[in-house]
Design a protein around this motif. Structure first.
Motif, short mmCIF file in Angstrom:
data_model
loop_
_atom_site.label_atom_id
_atom_site.label_comp_id
_atom_site.label_asym_id
_atom_site.label_seq_id
_atom_site.Cartn_x
_atom_site.Cartn_y
_atom_site.Cartn_z
N LYS A 173 -6.81 17.28 11.33
CA LYS A 173 -5.60 16.68 10.75
C LYS A 173 -5.93 15.31 10.21
CE LYS A 173 -2.53 19.20 13.86
NZ LYS A 173 -1.72 19.09 15.08
N LEU A 174 -5.58 15.09 8.96
CA LEU A 174 -5.84 13.80 8.32
C LEU A 174 -4.52 13.13 7.95
CD1 LEU A 174 -8.74 14.66 5.83
CD2 LEU A 174 -8.93 13.48 8.00
N GLU A 175 -4.41 11.87 8.31
CA GLU A 175 -3.25 11.06 7.88
C GLU A 175 -3.73 10.30 6.64
OE1 GLU A 175 -1.57 6.82 9.29
OE2 GLU A 175 -1.76 8.30 10.89
N THR A 176 -3.16 10.62 5.48
CA THR A 176 -3.65 9.99 4.24
C THR A 176 -3.05 8.59 4.08
OG1 THR A 176 -1.91 11.05 2.93
CG2 THR A 176 -4.03 12.18 3.06
N MET A 177 -3.88 7.70 3.57
CA MET A 177 -3.47 6.32 3.31
C MET A 177 -3.90 5.96 1.89
SD MET A 177 -4.91 4.60 6.85
CE MET A 177 -4.20 2.98 6.58
N ASP A 178 -3.00 5.37 1.13
CA ASP A 178 -3.33 4.91 -0.22
C ASP A 178 -3.49 3.40 -0.19
OD1 ASP A 178 -3.20 7.41 -1.74
OD2 ASP A 178 -1.07 7.41 -1.17
N ALA A 190 -12.62 -0.66 5.68
CA ALA A 190 -12.48 -0.42 7.13
C ALA A 190 -11.43 -1.35 7.72
CB ALA A 190 -13.82 -0.62 7.83
N ALA A 191 -11.36 -2.59 7.25
CA ALA A 191 -10.37 -3.54 7.75
C ALA A 191 -8.96 -3.04 7.43
CB ALA A 191 -10.59 -4.93 7.13
N ASP A 192 -8.76 -2.52 6.22
CA ASP A 192 -7.44 -2.01 5.84
C ASP A 192 -7.05 -0.78 6.66
OD1 ASP A 192 -7.18 -4.00 4.02
OD2 ASP A 192 -7.18 -2.74 2.23
N VAL A 193 -8.01 0.12 6.88
CA VAL A 193 -7.71 1.36 7.61
C VAL A 193 -7.38 1.06 9.07
CG1 VAL A 193 -8.68 3.54 8.44
CG2 VAL A 193 -9.09 2.81 6.08
N THR A 194 -8.14 0.15 9.68
CA THR A 194 -7.93 -0.16 11.10
C THR A 194 -6.88 -1.24 11.33
OG1 THR A 194 -9.73 -1.78 11.02
CG2 THR A 194 -10.30 0.46 11.71
N ARG A 195 -6.44 -1.85 10.24
CA ARG A 195 -5.48 -2.96 10.29
C ARG A 195 -6.04 -4.14 11.09
NH1 ARG A 195 -2.24 1.66 10.09
NH2 ARG A 195 -0.74 1.60 8.38
N LEU A 196 -7.33 -4.35 10.96
CA LEU A 196 -7.98 -5.53 11.53
C LEU A 196 -8.26 -6.52 10.41
CD1 LEU A 196 -10.66 -3.88 13.88
CD2 LEU A 196 -8.55 -5.00 14.59
N SER A 197 -8.45 -7.78 10.78
CA SER A 197 -8.83 -8.76 9.76
C SER A 197 -10.27 -8.51 9.34
CB SER A 197 -8.70 -10.18 10.32
OG SER A 197 -9.66 -10.37 11.34
N PHE A 238 -12.55 7.87 9.58
CA PHE A 238 -11.81 8.14 8.36
C PHE A 238 -12.76 8.63 7.28
CE2 PHE A 238 -12.95 3.64 7.82
CZ PHE A 238 -13.34 3.56 6.49
N LYS A 239 -12.18 9.30 6.27
CA LYS A 239 -12.96 9.83 5.16
C LYS A 239 -12.41 9.29 3.86
CE LYS A 239 -14.61 14.24 3.29
NZ LYS A 239 -14.63 15.71 3.48
N VAL A 240 -13.30 8.89 2.96
CA VAL A 240 -12.87 8.44 1.63
C VAL A 240 -12.58 9.70 0.81
CG1 VAL A 240 -13.48 7.16 -0.45
CG2 VAL A 240 -14.30 6.38 1.79
N LEU A 241 -11.31 9.95 0.52
CA LEU A 241 -10.92 11.16 -0.18
C LEU A 241 -11.07 11.01 -1.69
CD1 LEU A 241 -7.69 12.05 1.85
CD2 LEU A 241 -10.01 12.95 2.17
N GLU A 242 -10.72 9.84 -2.20
CA GLU A 242 -10.79 9.66 -3.66
C GLU A 242 -10.82 8.17 -4.01
OE1 GLU A 242 -8.38 10.90 -7.74
OE2 GLU A 242 -7.49 11.29 -5.78
N VAL A 243 -11.76 7.83 -4.87
CA VAL A 243 -11.76 6.49 -5.47
C VAL A 243 -11.14 6.67 -6.86
CG1 VAL A 243 -13.13 4.56 -6.32
CG2 VAL A 243 -13.80 5.74 -4.20
N GLY A 244 -9.95 6.08 -7.03
CA GLY A 244 -9.21 6.30 -8.26
C GLY A 244 -9.47 5.21 -9.31
N GLN A 255 -7.90 6.43 -1.88
CA GLN A 255 -7.16 7.25 -0.90
C GLN A 255 -8.13 7.63 0.22
OE1 GLN A 255 -5.84 11.49 -1.48
NE2 GLN A 255 -3.81 10.54 -1.38
N VAL A 256 -7.73 7.34 1.44
CA VAL A 256 -8.55 7.72 2.61
C VAL A 256 -7.75 8.63 3.50
CG1 VAL A 256 -9.83 5.53 2.50
CG2 VAL A 256 -7.89 5.75 4.06
N GLY A 257 -8.45 9.42 4.29
CA GLY A 257 -7.82 10.27 5.29
C GLY A 257 -8.28 9.83 6.66
#
Length: 260
Positions: A173-178, A190-197, A238-244, A255-257
């Motif tokens: 199961k992947l939760e997609t994030m744009d 990685a900082a954006d995905v983990t919500r760390l500075s 997480f996986k990089v699904l698409e670099v737009g 977009q990452v999953g």
């Protein structure tokens, strides 16, 4: 041949390349078979590449189900029929009567199993199910785990060893994030995905606790691309699904999953 073999792989992988090439040459020259431990996809790619270079060697893969991430390999001379060979895999079924048990995650099971002194290479995929967990394990440690794994994350559990045919695999199961990011650097995404500075994400990267495509990556400026798999110890994967395309302000749409 060694130089030719090394030429295609990262210097950090040299130790595994040496070992894998030895399995291949021993199968081809001395008619030996080798059943490996569980290999991650990068190690699997290396071994398959080396097998493809030897005309007299074949390999069979098994991880419990067709989409398994971690698999054992059986490397053998090409005249062997491997279809009915025992790949020595079992399923460790974990259950509990406690309600909190259902909230346990992949990392909880992994931590408790490795905490028993078991090597990572003995453990295949971990399938977290709605009513428990099925772990693919090497047959030679299945009984040890069943006797000694009595708790996961301070929750009492029961275990049973099952044949591989009883495996219930969980769907990924992947939760997609744009995201919109200034660059494709590992630390930024990685900082954006983990919500760390950005400063806090540097600590696990520089400590060798981050892997990109199953290889340790200590360079924060490493550029990520479509399909890259990133795992951060303690923060999941997480996986990089698409670099737009670029935004008007020159930022990347990515977009990452996130694995949940």
């Amino acid at each position: 041949m060694k130089t030719e073999v090394y030429g295609h792989f990262h210097p950090d992988e040299r130790q595994f390349v040496d070992k894998a090439w030895e399995w291949v040459t021993h199968a081809g020259e001395y008619h030996e078979t080798k059943l490996t431990e569980f290999l991650d996809p990068r190690q699997g790619f290396i071994l398959q590449s080396l097998v493809n270079r030897h005309p007299d060697v074949i390999v069979r893969w098994e991880g419990g189900h067709p989409e398994a991430e971690r698999k054992r390999a059986l490397v053998a001379p090409d005249y062997r029929d491997l279809d009915h060979e025992d790949m020595e895999l079992k399923v460790l079924a974990i259950t509990s009567g406690e309600q909190k048990f259902l909230a346990l995650e992949h990392g909880d099971y992994m931590g408790s199993i490795l905490g028993l002194g078991v090597k990572r290479g003995k453990i295949g995929d971990i399938h977290v199910l709605e009513d428990g967990c099925h772990v693919v394990v090497a047959a030679d440690i299945a009984d040890y785990l069943s006797m000694n794994l009595t708790g996961v994350h301070r929750i009492q559990v029961s275990t049973e060893v099952l044949p591989l045919s009883s495996l219930r695999n969980s769907e990924v199961k992947l939760e997609t994030m744009d995201l919109t990011v200034a660059s494709l650097r590992l630390d930024g995404i990685a900082a954006d995905v983990t919500r760390l500075s950005r400063s806090k994400i540097l600590a696990p990267i520089k400590a060798g606790r981050v892997r990109v495509n199953w290889k340790v990556e200590e360079d924060p400026s490493c550029a990520l691309k479509d399909g890259d798999m990133v795992s951060i110890q303690g923060f999941g994967r997480f996986k990089v699904l698409e670099v737009g395309s670029l935004t008007k302000k020159g930022r990347y749409r990515v977009q990452v999953g996130k694995f949940v």
